[in-house]
Design an enzyme around this catalytic site. Structure first.
Site, mmCIF file in Angstrom:
data_model
loop_
_atom_site.group_PDB
_atom_site.id
_atom_site.type_symbol
_atom_site.label_atom_id
_atom_site.label_comp_id
_atom_site.label_asym_id
_atom_site.label_seq_id
_atom_site.Cartn_x
_atom_site.Cartn_y
_atom_site.Cartn_z
ATOM 1 C CE LYS A 1 -4.255 -1.109 0.065
ATOM 2 N NZ LYS A 1 -5.176 -0.424 -0.632
ATOM 3 C CB SER B 1 -0.720 -7.592 -1.804
ATOM 4 O OG SER B 1 -2.326 -8.785 -1.516
#
Length: 397
Positions: free
Chosen positions: A47, A298
């Site tokens: 992120k 991720s």
């Protein structure tokens, strides 16, 4: 509007800010499989790429007022760290049920945290309200061109690290990650497939794609809190329609098994959202038999307080732990006889529960429940067959 130049510009801006994460083969899990390890990124997830790219785009006036975001944890940490690096105030609205580890990490990166009852969508509404009230710039976690451009830098890295890649598998929550990656991949190597993965309990983009429009799905529980999004973005939906070849879903047991496989095979810790891609490949949701496939893991911000339960669930799904119950005659020697059958099959007995008074037991019989350490599902089936051959009937738990 997202462009390849925006992604390339983000890549240049992120040098020295975000890590160029490794891309390694995962041959112990499956042939043709590679892991893009964004769980090793700063803050433990991808992120920061999109967050930093968004915050650096603010005007001086916007920066002076501060930035606000909503997140279940990973976007929160990315925004907090990026804003702190750029000397900008950050406020993060997080679902009250977000993992404590992610809440505390967000605070440590310098953000003011506002806990909001409900799920991500509730936190997003509160962030929008506070943005309008105080003039903060709202940094959307996925439905934003600058955020998608930052996440798209992962696609550029994949093509640089493995030019022969034929298939990229990516988690989907709101869709920002896969939108950026898919756009980058398809712009430079259109023949490469891009496949998205969602948790089966909250398949918002999967349902939106099936219905042909943005769809809100009912809330559900999932290990993949990082992709626990009930309504995808309109921008990300359009990107997925144009650039994503397929979307599949995985179960909670499959996610847990993938977390375990990554720990054992890759010596790496993935959170539920990150492990969905590996789960899809492990359990046949994505065909990797003939294509060099990259799974984007991720993030790795798994709550350690739940990790033991996840491991147990993963062991059960992969046939490494089995619970078997049967009836035995209530007389001396009966228990040792059934345990001997299990022992002869090579299973390790972790625990035994011997119940005389049970609503399912006959007079003169009792219930024996065993938790066994086993090799795989074939081994479990072998034990059950051996017990049946000795006249033991198996009970459903």
């Amino acid at each position: 509007m997202l462009t390849l130049e925006m992604i390339q510009d983000a890549q240049a801006a992120l040098r020295g800010i975000a890590r160029r994460t490794p891309l390694d083969p995962a041959s112990k899990i499956a042939d043709n499989l590679y892991i893009k390890a964004e769980n090793l990124q700063l803050t433990g997830a991808f992120k920061i790429r999109g967050a930093y790219n968004k915050i650096r785009s603010l005007t001086p006036g916007e920066a002076a007022k501060g930035v606000i975001a909503s997140s279940a944890g990973n976007h929160a940490q990315g925004i907090a760290l990026s804003a702190t690096k750029l000397g900008i105030k950050s406020i993060i609205c997080m679902p009250a049920g977000a993992p404590i580890s992610k809440v505390e990490a967000t605070k440590k990166y310098g953000a003011e945290v506002v806990l909001v009852p409900g799920v991500f969508d509730d936190a997003a509404r509160e962030a929008a309200r506070l943005s309008a009230e105080h003039g903060y710039t709202f940094a959307h976690p996925f439905n934003d061109d600058y955020v998608m451009a930052g996440q798209g830098t992962i696609g550029l890295e994949i093509l640089e690290q493995l030019p022969e890649v034929e298939q990229v598998v990516c988690p989907i929550g709101g869709g920002g990650l896969i939108s950026g990656i898919a756009f980058a991949i398809k712009s430079l190597k259109p023949e490469c497939k891009v496949i998205g993965v969602q948790a089966a309990t909250v398949p918002s983009m999967y349902e939106s794609r099936k219905n042909g429009h943005v769809t809100t799905v009912p809330d559900g529980d999932t290990l993949a809190d990082g992709i626990h999004v009930l309504t995808p973005g309109d921008k990300t939906f359009e990107m997925c329609q144009k650039y994503v070849d397929e979307i599949v879903t995985v179960s909670e047991d499959e996610i847990a098994a993938a977390i375990l496989a990554l720990m054992e095979g890759q010596k790496t810790v993935a959170e539920g959202a990150g492990a969905t891609t590996v789960a899809a490949c492990m359990f046949g949701k994505v065909d990797i038999s003939s294509k060099k496939t990259v799974c984007v893991v991720s993030g790795g911000n798994v709550d350690v307080t739940t990790l033991s339960r996840i491991i147990t669930k993963g062991l059960t799904k992969s046939g490494r732990i089995a619970e078997i119950s049967t009836k035995v005659v209530d007389k001396p020697g009966s228990l040792i006889q059934v345990l001997q059958v299990v022992s002869d099959c090579g299973a390790n007995i972790l625990s035994v529960n011997h119940e005389r008074e049970d609503k399912d037991s006959d007079v003169g019989a009792c219930i024996v429940s065993m938790v066994l350490e086993t090799r795989n599902q074939e081994h479990v089936d072998q034990i059950k067959a051996a017990m049946a051959s000795k006249g033991y009937s198996l009970l459903e738990k």
